[in-house]
Enzyme design. Structure first.
Site, PDB file in Angstrom:
ATOM      1  N   ARG A  25       0.814  -1.221   0.000  1.00  0.00           N
ATOM      2  CA  ARG A  25       0.000   0.000   0.000  1.00  0.00           C
ATOM      3  C   ARG A  25       0.840   1.260   0.000  1.00  0.00           C
ATOM      4  O   ARG A  25       0.386   2.319  -0.397  1.00  0.00           O
ATOM      5  CB  ARG A  25      -0.915   0.026   1.218  1.00  0.00           C
ATOM      6  CG  ARG A  25      -1.877  -1.152   1.273  1.00  0.00           C
ATOM      7  CD  ARG A  25      -2.523  -1.238   2.616  1.00  0.00           C
ATOM      8  NE  ARG A  25      -1.481  -1.557   3.621  1.00  0.00           N
ATOM      9  CZ  ARG A  25      -1.700  -1.625   4.920  1.00  0.00           C
ATOM     10  NH1 ARG A  25      -2.889  -1.366   5.405  1.00  0.00           N
ATOM     11  NH2 ARG A  25      -0.724  -1.934   5.744  1.00  0.00           N
ATOM     12  N   GLN A  50       3.957  23.925  18.667  1.00  0.00           N
ATOM     13  CA  GLN A  50       3.731  24.444  17.333  1.00  0.00           C
ATOM     14  C   GLN A  50       4.231  23.417  16.309  1.00  0.00           C
ATOM     15  O   GLN A  50       5.236  22.761  16.524  1.00  0.00           O
ATOM     16  CB  GLN A  50       4.531  25.755  17.242  1.00  0.00           C
ATOM     17  CG  GLN A  50       4.562  26.430  15.971  1.00  0.00           C
ATOM     18  CD  GLN A  50       5.263  27.786  16.090  1.00  0.00           C
ATOM     19  OE1 GLN A  50       4.881  28.651  15.365  1.00  0.00           O
ATOM     20  NE2 GLN A  50       6.253  27.980  16.935  1.00  0.00           N
ATOM     21  N   ASN A  52       4.921  23.331  12.114  1.00  0.00           N
ATOM     22  CA  ASN A  52       4.968  24.130  10.892  1.00  0.00           C
ATOM     23  C   ASN A  52       5.328  23.256   9.702  1.00  0.00           C
ATOM     24  O   ASN A  52       5.979  22.227   9.854  1.00  0.00           O
ATOM     25  CB  ASN A  52       5.987  25.264  11.013  1.00  0.00           C
ATOM     26  CG  ASN A  52       5.576  26.291  12.033  1.00  0.00           C
ATOM     27  OD1 ASN A  52       4.395  26.537  12.244  1.00  0.00           O
ATOM     28  ND2 ASN A  52       6.541  26.893  12.692  1.00  0.00           N
ATOM     29  N   ARG A  63      17.135  28.786   3.113  1.00  0.00           N
ATOM     30  CA  ARG A  63      16.347  29.433   4.167  1.00  0.00           C
ATOM     31  C   ARG A  63      17.178  29.393   5.442  1.00  0.00           C
ATOM     32  O   ARG A  63      17.714  28.355   5.800  1.00  0.00           O
ATOM     33  CB  ARG A  63      15.028  28.714   4.392  1.00  0.00           C
ATOM     34  CG  ARG A  63      14.057  28.821   3.234  1.00  0.00           C
ATOM     35  CD  ARG A  63      12.746  28.118   3.609  1.00  0.00           C
ATOM     36  NE  ARG A  63      11.828  28.062   2.518  1.00  0.00           N
ATOM     37  CZ  ARG A  63      10.702  28.779   2.453  1.00  0.00           C
ATOM     38  NH1 ARG A  63      10.388  29.624   3.410  1.00  0.00           N
ATOM     39  NH2 ARG A  63       9.898  28.653   1.420  1.00  0.00           N
ATOM     40  N   HIS A  66      18.009  30.599  11.226  1.00  0.00           N
ATOM     41  CA  HIS A  66      17.014  31.206  12.105  1.00  0.00           C
ATOM     42  C   HIS A  66      17.043  30.595  13.502  1.00  0.00           C
ATOM     43  O   HIS A  66      17.370  29.419  13.665  1.00  0.00           O
ATOM     44  CB  HIS A  66      15.596  30.991  11.552  1.00  0.00           C
ATOM     45  CG  HIS A  66      15.408  31.515  10.171  1.00  0.00           C
ATOM     46  ND1 HIS A  66      14.651  30.854   9.238  1.00  0.00           N
ATOM     47  CD2 HIS A  66      15.861  32.627   9.551  1.00  0.00           C
ATOM     48  CE1 HIS A  66      14.635  31.548   8.100  1.00  0.00           C
ATOM     49  NE2 HIS A  66      15.378  32.630   8.271  1.00  0.00           N
ATOM     50  N   LYS A  76      13.768  22.369  17.927  1.00  0.00           N
ATOM     51  CA  LYS A  76      13.032  21.996  16.718  1.00  0.00           C
ATOM     52  C   LYS A  76      13.365  20.559  16.355  1.00  0.00           C
ATOM     53  O   LYS A  76      14.512  20.138  16.492  1.00  0.00           O
ATOM     54  CB  LYS A  76      13.437  22.873  15.526  1.00  0.00           C
ATOM     55  CG  LYS A  76      13.119  24.323  15.651  1.00  0.00           C
ATOM     56  CD  LYS A  76      13.633  25.083  14.442  1.00  0.00           C
ATOM     57  CE  LYS A  76      13.410  26.574  14.610  1.00  0.00           C
ATOM     58  NZ  LYS A  76      13.991  27.335  13.502  1.00  0.00           N
ATOM     59  N   HIS A 123      19.030  27.297  12.747  1.00  0.00           N
ATOM     60  CA  HIS A 123      18.650  26.285  11.760  1.00  0.00           C
ATOM     61  C   HIS A 123      18.484  26.932  10.388  1.00  0.00           C
ATOM     62  O   HIS A 123      17.941  28.025  10.254  1.00  0.00           O
ATOM     63  CB  HIS A 123      17.328  25.632  12.161  1.00  0.00           C
ATOM     64  CG  HIS A 123      16.792  24.720  11.115  1.00  0.00           C
ATOM     65  ND1 HIS A 123      15.686  25.037  10.349  1.00  0.00           N
ATOM     66  CD2 HIS A 123      17.224  23.515  10.671  1.00  0.00           C
ATOM     67  CE1 HIS A 123      15.456  24.045   9.493  1.00  0.00           C
ATOM     68  NE2 HIS A 123      16.376  23.118   9.664  1.00  0.00           N
ATOM     69  N   TYR A 136       8.135  20.789  10.772  1.00  0.00           N
ATOM     70  CA  TYR A 136       8.865  21.212  11.968  1.00  0.00           C
ATOM     71  C   TYR A 136       7.984  21.020  13.186  1.00  0.00           C
ATOM     72  O   TYR A 136       6.842  21.481  13.199  1.00  0.00           O
ATOM     73  CB  TYR A 136       9.160  22.710  11.947  1.00  0.00           C
ATOM     74  CG  TYR A 136       9.919  23.274  10.800  1.00  0.00           C
ATOM     75  CD1 TYR A 136      11.233  23.696  10.972  1.00  0.00           C
ATOM     76  CD2 TYR A 136       9.328  23.465   9.554  1.00  0.00           C
ATOM     77  CE1 TYR A 136      11.933  24.282   9.938  1.00  0.00           C
ATOM     78  CE2 TYR A 136      10.021  24.045   8.512  1.00  0.00           C
ATOM     79  CZ  TYR A 136      11.318  24.451   8.708  1.00  0.00           C
ATOM     80  OH  TYR A 136      12.007  25.034   7.689  1.00  0.00           O
ATOM     81  N   ASP A 172      16.534  37.197   5.260  1.00  0.00           N
ATOM     82  CA  ASP A 172      17.721  36.393   5.557  1.00  0.00           C
ATOM     83  C   ASP A 172      19.005  37.090   5.120  1.00  0.00           C
ATOM     84  O   ASP A 172      20.050  36.961   5.775  1.00  0.00           O
ATOM     85  CB  ASP A 172      17.617  35.013   4.911  1.00  0.00           C
ATOM     86  CG  ASP A 172      16.566  34.143   5.587  1.00  0.00           C
ATOM     87  OD1 ASP A 172      16.022  34.551   6.639  1.00  0.00           O
ATOM     88  OD2 ASP A 172      16.287  33.047   5.068  1.00  0.00           O
TER      89      ASP A 172
END
Length: 182
Positions: A25, A50, A52, A63, A66, A76, A123, A136, A172
């Protein structure tokens, strides 16, 4: 279906290695289990406040780097759901023996791995396949005024991005450089 973790040269930065269940499957993976021994040891008593999701379309896009500043620091857990990314953790804890050091690992949906990035570490990532998607899990609430970071191409860090960095956001590009006292 068990999960293990691999230590890295930066204290608290851990790579989670999972073995998904695969049959005719498709695939089933436990992305997080609060009571599984590997998650307990790696994530500790932190809650998840949280969750994300990000999708980045273009190969080479960067990216980050941060993080949330103290007292709003957060851990995280980052997992790639689709595609491949070069995921980077940077130790920005000034009292750490590895302050100013970075660690990177390729995260991919095929490998079913994840990276845990502890409080005080930055990160960032670079996309290696089009339309890569990340999930995240955060241990803390996002606080706008606590948003900070370090420039992705900081000469003190010398991060070895696998591709020429592209599509870096204005935000950034405006991040500061790491102090030269590392």
């Amino acid at each position: 279906m068990t999960t293990e973790f691999r230590s890295t040269p930066i204290a608290g930065v851990l790579e989670l290695l999972a073995q998904p269940f695969i049959d005719h499957r498709g695939t089933f993976l436990n992305a997080f289990r609060s009571k599984e021994p590997a998650f307990v040891e790696a994530w500790g008593e932190r809650g998840i406040t949280q969750v994300n999701f990000s999708r980045t379309d273009s190969v080479g896009s960067v990216r980050g780097i941060h993080l949330q500043a103290t007292p709003h620091s957060e851990a995280k857990l980052v997992r790639c759901l689709r595609g491949r990314v070069w995921d980077v953790a940077v130790d920005l804890r000034v009292d750490s023996l590895t302050y100013g050091k970075w660690y990177a690992v390729e995260l991919s949906s095929d490998q079913s791995n994840a990276l845990i990035i502890p409080e005080g570490c930055g990160h960032g990532y670079q996309v290696l396949e089009p339309n890569s998607e990340l999930l995240y899990l955060h241990s803390g609430e996002w606080v706008h005024n606590a948003e900070t970071g370090i420039k992705f191409n900081d000469p003190h860090l010398c991060i070895s991005w696998p591709l020429a960095p592209l599509n870096v956001s204005k935000r950034d590009l405006a991040l500061p450089l790491l102090e030269s006292n590392i």
